[in-house]
Design an enzyme around this catalytic site. Structure first.
Site, PDB file in Angstrom:
ATOM      1  N   ASP A   1      -6.999   0.537   1.800  1.00 56.33           N
ATOM      2  CA  ASP A   1      -6.208   0.097   0.657  1.00 56.33           C
ATOM      3  C   ASP A   1      -4.724   0.039   1.005  1.00 56.33           C
ATOM      4  O   ASP A   1      -4.216   0.896   1.742  1.00 56.33           O
ATOM      5  CB  ASP A   1      -6.438   1.113  -0.475  1.00 56.33           C
ATOM      6  CG  ASP A   1      -5.717   0.733  -1.750  1.00 56.33           C
ATOM      7  OD1 ASP A   1      -6.101  -0.271  -2.373  1.00 56.33           O
ATOM      8  OD2 ASP A   1      -4.747   1.437  -2.120  1.00 56.33           O
TER       9      ASP A   1
ATOM     10  N   GLU B   1      -6.505  -4.061   3.743  1.00 50.38           N
ATOM     11  CA  GLU B   1      -6.083  -4.861   2.600  1.00 50.38           C
ATOM     12  C   GLU B   1      -4.619  -5.249   2.755  1.00 50.38           C
ATOM     13  O   GLU B   1      -3.713  -4.446   2.535  1.00 50.38           O
ATOM     14  CB  GLU B   1      -6.262  -4.100   1.278  1.00 50.38           C
ATOM     15  CG  GLU B   1      -6.049  -5.020   0.088  1.00 50.38           C
ATOM     16  CD  GLU B   1      -5.114  -4.480  -0.984  1.00 50.38           C
ATOM     17  OE1 GLU B   1      -5.013  -5.119  -2.044  1.00 50.38           O
ATOM     18  OE2 GLU B   1      -4.460  -3.441  -0.781  1.00 50.38           O
TER      19      GLU B   1
END
Ligand code: QV4
Ligand code: CA
Length: 512
Positions: free
Chosen positions: A212, A248
């Site tokens: 993330d 990401e």
């Protein structure tokens, strides 16, 4: 020279692009906010039998409980420790899921939130999902433990301590993303704690990680904690297997931070894929499907072997992150199925299918005021189980796009054509297009506003094939449209622009 070669070898050796899905399984599905108990069942009853390679799960690390608004889905992106209890389940349930999924050849990919802890305004107390104490004000997370020394406050140069300008890479990496307490990843202690968390998961048997907010970490800092990771658990993976890494990074162009900075660490999410494919299928900005002839690198997308691709993700399906209005989702099912069909038929990238929960979407002045709404849940905030209806669709508010016949059958299509070249492209200069995958599969789209009637060279052996979009092969008959291919490989395709699904897909495993 010698040193350079050694460095290059280390870089290559470590970098992990291989998802370690079982041979012949080429896609994963994001079971967004699902409970571990339901994922274990889904692996056994649906994903393994239908050729899915793995599952991206929601973050398993302990997060802050947010009650205003009521239990938003995004509370899970605010960790308070690396203990494994969340709304999806506790550590025993997590271990049970990983074991059961691995045992049927479906692997688990963890969403690792390691750029930050919870928001600065999160207060203090025992309000974590495992009951751990934390104090956001003093940056104290004793359950890790992290303290004030482990955060970036000194390094961030903006007045607010927040990322104020995405054109400044230092701010983007060293300041707070929407007030989230930003970890000091240059510290070996912080890197070690992150690696310890990830290694704990590797020992349990996970196959890799979505990382993330990678844009908000320096690629070199990430490499430092990734270098500390173990090989995958040899109970399920061949020895020497490194965890699959996909980072990401939202790079739609126009910012100084580029996806390519991260290629040395593993794959990267290709958000241009999602935004541009949506624009084409919607026929916005003068786009047409005929232009997809050179889809992939030809469209300015990153190299295929670095890309993790998707039609939508849990952020851009509800206006979070970036990518905007063109992104197709289950809310536009007809176009969504076409986009997903195209993605799964096309050889570019490693594919991830989205599986969502329904929420009471409510646009006011162009913004969905319910973009925060969490998964289907009971009054007390516990997540509802995924129920399965007699027709195999899901109940209790779970959308289960991965169970839609058209999408599930295209996941199988991709497995069948794996390794075959992109071939026999045809288009009408507008929105009727077709292409094959060697001599294994062929797909035809009519996204124009008129009837399509065309003879096309499919490259497939002669015979009768079942369209896997309108139906499929069952026993020795087709439940939907049949396609007859002559000895010359040519077949006639007719697709009404009014059809429920204006596309046809055939492959050699659905031949009568
Ligand atoms: C708000 C204000 C702040 C303010 C703060 C004060 O926006 O300016 O300082 O209050 O307390 C939630 C709220 C957000 C709130 C924040 C902190 O929505 O309004 O700040 O919490 O309390 C998800 C959600 C975010 C959510 C976050 C943490 O999308 O809305 O923030 O979780 O709960 C960029 C990034 C990219 C990111 C994307 C969304 O480059 O990395 O934005 N995508 C990933 C995840 C995403 C997640 C995060 C990153 C953060 O996919 O789901 O954000 O972990 O493009
Ligand atoms: Ca950061």
């Amino acid at each position: 020279m010698k040193i350079l070669l050694v460095l290059a070898a280390v870089g290559l050796c470590w970098a992990q692009y291989n998802p370690h899905t079982k041979p012949g399984r080429t896609s994963i599905v994001h079971l967004f906010e699902w409970r571990w108990a339901d994922i274990a069942l889904e692996c056994e009853r649906y994903l393994a039998p239908n050729g899915f390679g793995g599952v991206q799960i929601s973050p398993p690390s302990e997060n802050i409980i947010i009650t205003n608004p009521w239990r938003p889905w995004w509370e899970r992106y605010q960790p308070v420790s690396y203990k494994l209890c969340t709304r999806s389940g506790n550590e025993d349930e997590f271990r049970n899921m990983v074991t059961r999924c691995n045992n049927v050849g479906v692997h688990i990919y963890v969403d690792a939130v390691v750029n930050h802890m919870c928001g600065a305004g999160a207060g203090s107390g025992n309000g974590g999902t495992c009951g751990s104490y934390f104090n956001a004000q003093t940056e104290d997370f004793p359950a890790v433990p992290f303290s004030g020394w482990d955060f970036n406050d000194g390094k961030c140069k903006t007045g607010s301590g927040e990322i104020e300008n995405y054109n400044d890479p230092y701010q983007v990496r060293d300041c707070r993303l929407v007030s989230l307490l930003d970890l000091a990843l240059e510290k070996d202690y912080v890197r070690s704690k992150i690696a310890e968390y990830m290694n704990y998961l590797i020992d349990i048997g996970v196959a890799g990680f979505r990382i993330d907010a990678s844009k908000h970490m320096w690629p070199g800092d990430m490499k430092a904690f990734l270098d500390k990771l173990k090989n995958l658990n040899t109970q399920w993976f061949s020895s020497g297997s490194k965890p699959f890494i996909y980072q990401e990074v939202i790079d739609l162009g126009g910012e100084p931070i580029k996806s390519s900075e991260y290629f040395g660490n593993g794959r990267v999410t290709e958000f241009k894929y999602s935004a541009k494919l949506g624009t084409v299928i919607r026929k916005w900005n003068g786009e047409k499907m005929a232009y997809l002839r050179n889809w992939g690198e030809g469209w300015g997308l990153m190299p295929s072997d670095k890309a993790l691709v998707f039609v939508d993700n849990h952020d851009n399906q509800r206006g979070h992150g970036a990518g905007g209005a063109s992104v197709l989702t289950f809310w536009d099912p007809r176009q969504y199925k076409m986009a997903t069909g195209f993605m799964l038929a096309h050889p570019y990238g490693f594919t991830r299918v989205m599986s969502s929960f329904w929420w009471p979407r409510d646009f006011q002045n162009g913004k969905d005021i319910n973009d925060w709404v969490g998964p289907p849940s009971f009054e007390d905030g516990t997540t509802k189980p995924v129920t399965v209806n007699p027709d195999t669709t899901c109940g209790n508010g779970w959308v289960c796009e991965h169970r839609w016949r058209q999408i599930r059958n295209m996941v199988i299509f991709r497995n069948v054509v794996d390794g075959q070249p992109f071939s026999n492209w045809w288009d009408n200069n507008s929105n009727q297009v077709a292409f094959g995958r060697g001599n294994k599969g062929f797909i035809v789209f009519n996204n124009d506003d008129w009837y399509m009637n065309i003879n096309l060279n499919t490259g497939l052996p002669a015979g009768t094939y079942c369209d896997v979009i309108s139906g499929q092969k069952e026993g020795n008959h087709c439940t939907g449209i049949q396609v007859h291919i002559g000895a010359d490989g040519v077949a006639n395709f007719q697709i009404s622009n009014q059809a429920e699904d204006p596309f046809i897909a055939i492959h050699v495993d659905a031949k009568l």
